[in-house]
Enzyme design. Sequence first.
Site, short mmCIF file in Angstrom:
data_model
loop_
_atom_site.label_atom_id
_atom_site.label_comp_id
_atom_site.label_asym_id
_atom_site.label_seq_id
_atom_site.Cartn_x
_atom_site.Cartn_y
_atom_site.Cartn_z
N LYS A 71 0.85 -1.21 0.00
CA LYS A 71 0.00 0.00 0.00
C LYS A 71 0.88 1.25 0.00
CE LYS A 71 -4.00 1.89 2.51
NZ LYS A 71 -4.87 1.74 3.68
N SER A 146 -9.83 1.55 2.61
CA SER A 146 -8.95 2.32 1.74
C SER A 146 -7.87 1.50 1.04
CB SER A 146 -8.29 3.43 2.56
OG SER A 146 -7.42 2.88 3.53
N SER A 170 -9.98 -0.92 6.67
CA SER A 170 -9.39 -0.78 5.34
C SER A 170 -8.67 -2.00 4.77
CB SER A 170 -8.43 0.40 5.32
OG SER A 170 -9.18 1.57 5.20
#
Length: 479
Positions: A71, A146, A170
């Site tokens: 990420k 996310s 997330s």
Amino acid sequence: MELARLLRKGDISAREITESVFGRIGEREETINAFITTTREIAFKQAKEADARFRQGGDIPLLTGIPVAVKDLLCTKGIKTTCGSKILENFVPTYNATAVKNVLDAGAVLVGKTNMDEFGMGSSTENSIMGPTKNPLDPKRVAGGSSGGSAAAVSSAESILALGTDTGGSIRQPSAFCGVTGIKPTYGRVSRYGLISYASSLDQIGAIGKTVEDCAMMLDVICGHDPLDTTSANVAKPDFKAAIKEDLEGIRIGIPEEFFSEGLDSRIKEKVLTAIGLMEKNGARVVPINLPHSPYAVSTYYLIATAEASSNLARYDGVKYGFRNGVDMADCMEMYEKTRTEGFGMEVKRRIMLGTYVLSAGYYDAYYLKAQKARTLIKEDFDEAFKTVDCIMTPVSPCLPFTLGEKMTDPLQMYLVDIYTVSLNLAGLPGMSLPCGTVDDLPVGLQIVGNHFDEEMVLRVGAAYERIAFSNRNHNHGI
Ligand code: GLN
């Protein structure tokens, strides 16, 4: 993991696996948009090193030669780390986050940095300066957020594993939306050093893979005490892979009434309850429980998360990092203002304003302090429940993956998607999302919650469910 076994037998090389992953990126990335940056050259170099190790033989870490996507909120030395934000568009860290370092030290192949909601703020990966990530199972729909890029990359085979972060869901929610498996460990289990903070008391790094075993493999590498993070827990790290071999005999599964009531899509409810029923048939015991303060979880979370965010994001002022708007340094205030107005997206600004408000004198007691008290009550509900159960099961999301744009005009609707995930972050508990069926060809996620530092239970129960569900499917449909 099958690939790790094939690599050891010499049936496949790390180069071939890397080629396949980049082949998929070539085919799918234009549609999916899972990555902000791909690191092809680095990946092939690492794959070459991995193959050299396999040729030498000996004791080789399991992640060696396995592609991992990271990420874009975790610092990677020499590789752009944007957090999906204009304000960090050109930020190149000088060091690796501890979790990234551990993964690379274990010989993994870095595929690239994945797309995300700006600073982790969102539930759909639509709040990214790089544009939204699409759901690989239906590109008209969101991938969740996310960590939507990480989940989509694994789902579309653009990577084999991925690192994500989870502040309020997330990792788990995008995993559920993309039909993959994702685990958020106990707060403190994985070092946050090098994780760009959103809400420090809630943020936690975790793993996304196709199966529970994939996640266990990654946890074995990323968990552990780190003196560079003062909130990192100095506790022994179990052998997570060993945990997944056991069955469900005698396991007490708590079913919280509050997580199956109003607002939950009835088709999701049915899938989750069917999965739990299957586990009951295979030796587990179902225990109805109550988590009475759950109705306050979303509001508590959005007060605490925004308060912490407003403080954490104060550092982006055009002086220390990345983007700056306004060169006339004679007026610093103007430069700060222009930088932050243009550098942050709408959702981030909304949260900074909300967080600043709830922390301000006069409102602190009514909002922030109250939220902290509610947080304690929510945690105590779980403490009480874990006196009588070994794990808790709930849905991950109240709704199926929604269409792009559907919730963008109504932030409160978007916040409500987090209803079943945020409590775990408030209480610091580990939780995993794993696929438990489909509705209209869209995946449904089952959430397994464990007690503090009991990831072993979460993994054990998850893996046992996978075995039962798969053999069942083979049996019923001959797949
Ligand atoms: N959707 C939640 C939020 O927007 C959770 C995000 C996260 O876990 N990073 O805050």
